[in-house]
Design a protein around this motif. Structure first.
Motif, PDB file in Angstrom:
ATOM      1  N   TYR A 179       6.289  15.276  38.088  1.00 51.20           N
ATOM      2  CA  TYR A 179       7.025  14.060  37.735  1.00 51.20           C
ATOM      3  C   TYR A 179       6.533  12.883  38.576  1.00 51.20           C
ATOM      4  O   TYR A 179       6.293  11.783  38.063  1.00 51.20           O
ATOM      5  CB  TYR A 179       8.522  14.288  37.952  1.00 51.20           C
ATOM      6  N   LEU A 180       6.362  13.128  39.887  1.00 48.29           N
ATOM      7  CA  LEU A 180       5.901  12.064  40.786  1.00 48.29           C
ATOM      8  C   LEU A 180       4.502  11.596  40.413  1.00 48.29           C
ATOM      9  O   LEU A 180       4.204  10.400  40.454  1.00 48.29           O
ATOM     10  CB  LEU A 180       5.928  12.559  42.232  1.00 48.29           C
ATOM     11  N   ARG A 181       3.621  12.534  40.052  1.00 45.28           N
ATOM     12  CA  ARG A 181       2.258  12.164  39.657  1.00 45.28           C
ATOM     13  C   ARG A 181       2.264  11.297  38.403  1.00 45.28           C
ATOM     14  O   ARG A 181       1.500  10.330  38.289  1.00 45.28           O
ATOM     15  CB  ARG A 181       1.412  13.422  39.428  1.00 45.28           C
ATOM     16  N   GLU A 182       3.141  11.631  37.454  1.00 42.60           N
ATOM     17  CA  GLU A 182       3.218  10.845  36.221  1.00 42.60           C
ATOM     18  C   GLU A 182       3.741   9.437  36.507  1.00 42.60           C
ATOM     19  O   GLU A 182       3.267   8.450  35.918  1.00 42.60           O
ATOM     20  CB  GLU A 182       4.125  11.547  35.209  1.00 42.60           C
ATOM     21  N   LYS A 242      -2.234   0.875  45.262  1.00 43.33           N
ATOM     22  CA  LYS A 242      -2.239   2.067  46.103  1.00 43.33           C
ATOM     23  C   LYS A 242      -1.061   2.061  47.065  1.00 43.33           C
ATOM     24  O   LYS A 242      -0.405   3.085  47.279  1.00 43.33           O
ATOM     25  CB  LYS A 242      -3.554   2.143  46.884  1.00 43.33           C
ATOM     26  N   GLU A 243      -0.787   0.877  47.656  1.00 48.60           N
ATOM     27  CA  GLU A 243       0.331   0.771  48.594  1.00 48.60           C
ATOM     28  C   GLU A 243       1.648   1.043  47.886  1.00 48.60           C
ATOM     29  O   GLU A 243       2.526   1.727  48.423  1.00 48.60           O
ATOM     30  CB  GLU A 243       0.354  -0.609  49.231  1.00 48.60           C
ATOM     31  N   ALA A 244       1.802   0.485  46.676  1.00 49.94           N
ATOM     32  CA  ALA A 244       3.031   0.696  45.919  1.00 49.94           C
ATOM     33  C   ALA A 244       3.168   2.165  45.519  1.00 49.94           C
ATOM     34  O   ALA A 244       4.276   2.709  45.507  1.00 49.94           O
ATOM     35  CB  ALA A 244       3.058  -0.197  44.690  1.00 49.94           C
ATOM     36  N   SER A 258       6.284   6.808  45.777  1.00 53.92           N
ATOM     37  CA  SER A 258       6.256   8.262  45.841  1.00 53.92           C
ATOM     38  C   SER A 258       7.157   8.782  46.957  1.00 53.92           C
ATOM     39  O   SER A 258       7.936   9.725  46.761  1.00 53.92           O
ATOM     40  CB  SER A 258       4.818   8.747  46.057  1.00 53.92           C
ATOM     41  N   ALA A 259       7.068   8.152  48.123  1.00 56.85           N
ATOM     42  CA  ALA A 259       7.879   8.587  49.261  1.00 56.85           C
ATOM     43  C   ALA A 259       9.370   8.373  48.982  1.00 56.85           C
ATOM     44  O   ALA A 259      10.201   9.252  49.246  1.00 56.85           O
ATOM     45  CB  ALA A 259       7.459   7.832  50.517  1.00 56.85           C
ATOM     46  N   GLU A 260       9.712   7.206  48.437  1.00 57.94           N
ATOM     47  CA  GLU A 260      11.119   6.898  48.173  1.00 57.94           C
ATOM     48  C   GLU A 260      11.688   7.775  47.055  1.00 57.94           C
ATOM     49  O   GLU A 260      12.815   8.282  47.149  1.00 57.94           O
ATOM     50  CB  GLU A 260      11.250   5.420  47.791  1.00 57.94           C
ATOM     51  N   LEU A 261      10.890   7.961  46.004  1.00 59.42           N
ATOM     52  CA  LEU A 261      11.357   8.759  44.867  1.00 59.42           C
ATOM     53  C   LEU A 261      11.487  10.226  45.248  1.00 59.42           C
ATOM     54  O   LEU A 261      12.450  10.899  44.859  1.00 59.42           O
ATOM     55  CB  LEU A 261      10.396   8.592  43.689  1.00 59.42           C
TER      56      LEU A 261
END
Length: 430
Positions: A8-11, A19-21, A26-29
């Protein structure tokens, strides 16, 4: 169809361009999914089922990714960029107003173009650096600043110069200030450091700057640290008490030093208070500046174009006012002041404490140059070596202020990449 949290995170990441976003989202989600997953586990679901339930509540990864991409992509503060371009352009005007003080205008122009281009490179380079990654490097930046000052002290004790020349580059104490800006932003944001720790850290660079014979650098360093201190983690009582003790100590030390001052130093002070009495010595420059400003008029005197010592560096405001007039001078000051207003507006929008401290330190360093340069040319402050930001000729002043604007743009660029519970706003948990 079951989908794992990693898939899910990869999608979601595939929909995000920066890249920064990507890293931030990813970390927050991932953190949010784990929190929801743990809530389902507490309700009795097995780990695999809880993860599936948590991921399912997030909705479509494509839709969520597109929304987060739009919300959290790095931004450029184009207003600050436009202001910078305008002011860098205005920096070429002293070529018209310096009279016969600089004979080779071609040499001056060529070097000014090079300085401006280098300043632009520094601004863009600093903007692209993720300032958040610098927070933990405070001690490193502090040591680099100390090393610069120790190097200057080493050369000064042997060659008695006010600076060190490496080819066309002048290594001076001002070069250490950007590193101390980064260091103090980190120190004031570190709750493990006590007040007495900060006092020791403050006085070591202060002593070394004094040994480099640079009163102006001492001045802007002290202003920077004290302004940042007022916005630090300490409570108002400690801040006011510290400021009171510092001001009292400064007055006492100044009185003691005045008693042991050499005659020429006393004469400079007296000339500032009464320049007419010292018109043939220390008061000559003060009276010259007053005369040039008094005769400028609203539209200036371009036909006279009289020579003003240091009319392209410390006294560039006087040379421009004399040539273009007070109407232009007022507009110039307003444009230069817009930087201060813009940084203050940005600082109010920043919720990251380290980023806010960087902005506060940057605006303090910029404003102290602007206010001091104009105040000393108008006769409100004693004359010291202080450039007018972006307008005065010289490589170091342009690089120094370009660094400050780069910091501002770096913080603004990532103002939406700081954790502030955005998942609770973007993801509706069922």
């Amino acid at each position: 169809m079951k989908i794992s949290s990693q898939s899910y995170l990869r999608e979601v990441q595939n929909q995000i361009h920066s890249k920064e976003a990507k890293e931030f989202v990813s970390a927050e989600l991932n953190h949010h999914i784990k929190e929801v997953k743990n809530e389902w586990i507490k309700k009795g679901l097995k780990e695999a089922d809880a993860e599936e339930k948590a991921v399912g509540q997030m909705g479509s990864p494509v839709t969520l990714g597109q929304r987060l991409n739009k919300l959290h992509r790095p931004k450029v503060d184009w207003l600050t960029v436009i202001l910078l371009v305008i002011i860098l352009g205005l920096g070429f005007l002293p070529m018209l107003s310096i009279g016969n003080g600089i004979v080779d205008i071609g040499y001056y122009s060529t070097h000014k173009v090079i300085f401006v281009l280098l300043g632009g490179v520094v601004t863009i380079g600093i903007m692209l650096i993720d300032y958040r990654k610098l927070e933990k490097q405070g001690w490193l930046f502090y040591l680099i600043g100390i090393l610069i000052l120790l190097t200057l002290k080493f050369f000064l004790t042997r060659f008695i110069l006010g600076l060190v020349l490496v080819g066309p580059l002048r290594i001076e104490s001002l070069m250490a200030i950007p590193f101390f800006l980064l260091a103090w932003s980190s120190f004031f944001n570190d709750k493990r450091l006590k007040l007495w720790h900060l006092i020791i850290l403050f006085f070591l660079p202060l002593y070394l700057i004094f040994t480099t014979i640079s009163i102006s650098t001492v001045y802007i360093y002290v202003v920077m640290v004290f302004v940042m201190f007022c916005w630090s983690q300490f409570n108002l009582k400690i801040i006011l008490k510290t400021l009171g003790i510092s001001i009292s100590s400064f007055l006492i030390v100044s009185f003691i030093l005045l008693q042991s001052a050499v005659p020429y130093q006393i004469n400079r002070l007296l000339a500032f208070l009464n320049p007419e009495q010292y018109r043939d010595s220390e008061g000559y420059m003060i009276l010259l500046l007053k005369e040039q400003l008094a005769n400028a008029g609203w539209l200036g005197n371009p036909m006279t174009n009289e020579f003003i010592p240091a009319g392209h560096t410390n006294f560039v405001f006087v040379s421009l006012t004399s040539y273009f007039g007070w109407l232009f001078a007022i507009v110039l000051v307003l444009i230069l002041s817009l930087f201060v207003a813009r940084i203050v507006v940005i600082a109010r929008k920043i919720h990251h404490s380290y980023g806010k401290l960087l902005l506060i330190g940057s605006v303090a360093l910029y404003a102290v140059q602007l206010v001091t340069n104009i105040a000393m040319t108008l006769g409100f402050l004693p004359i010291i070596s202080m450039s007018l930001p972006f307008i005065s000729y010289g490589l170091m002043p342009i690089l120094f202020n370009s660094f400050l604007i780069g910091i501002v743009l770096s913080v603004y660029r990532r103002k939406d990449l700081v954790s502030s519970g955005f998942m609770e706003n973007e993801v509706h948990v069922k």
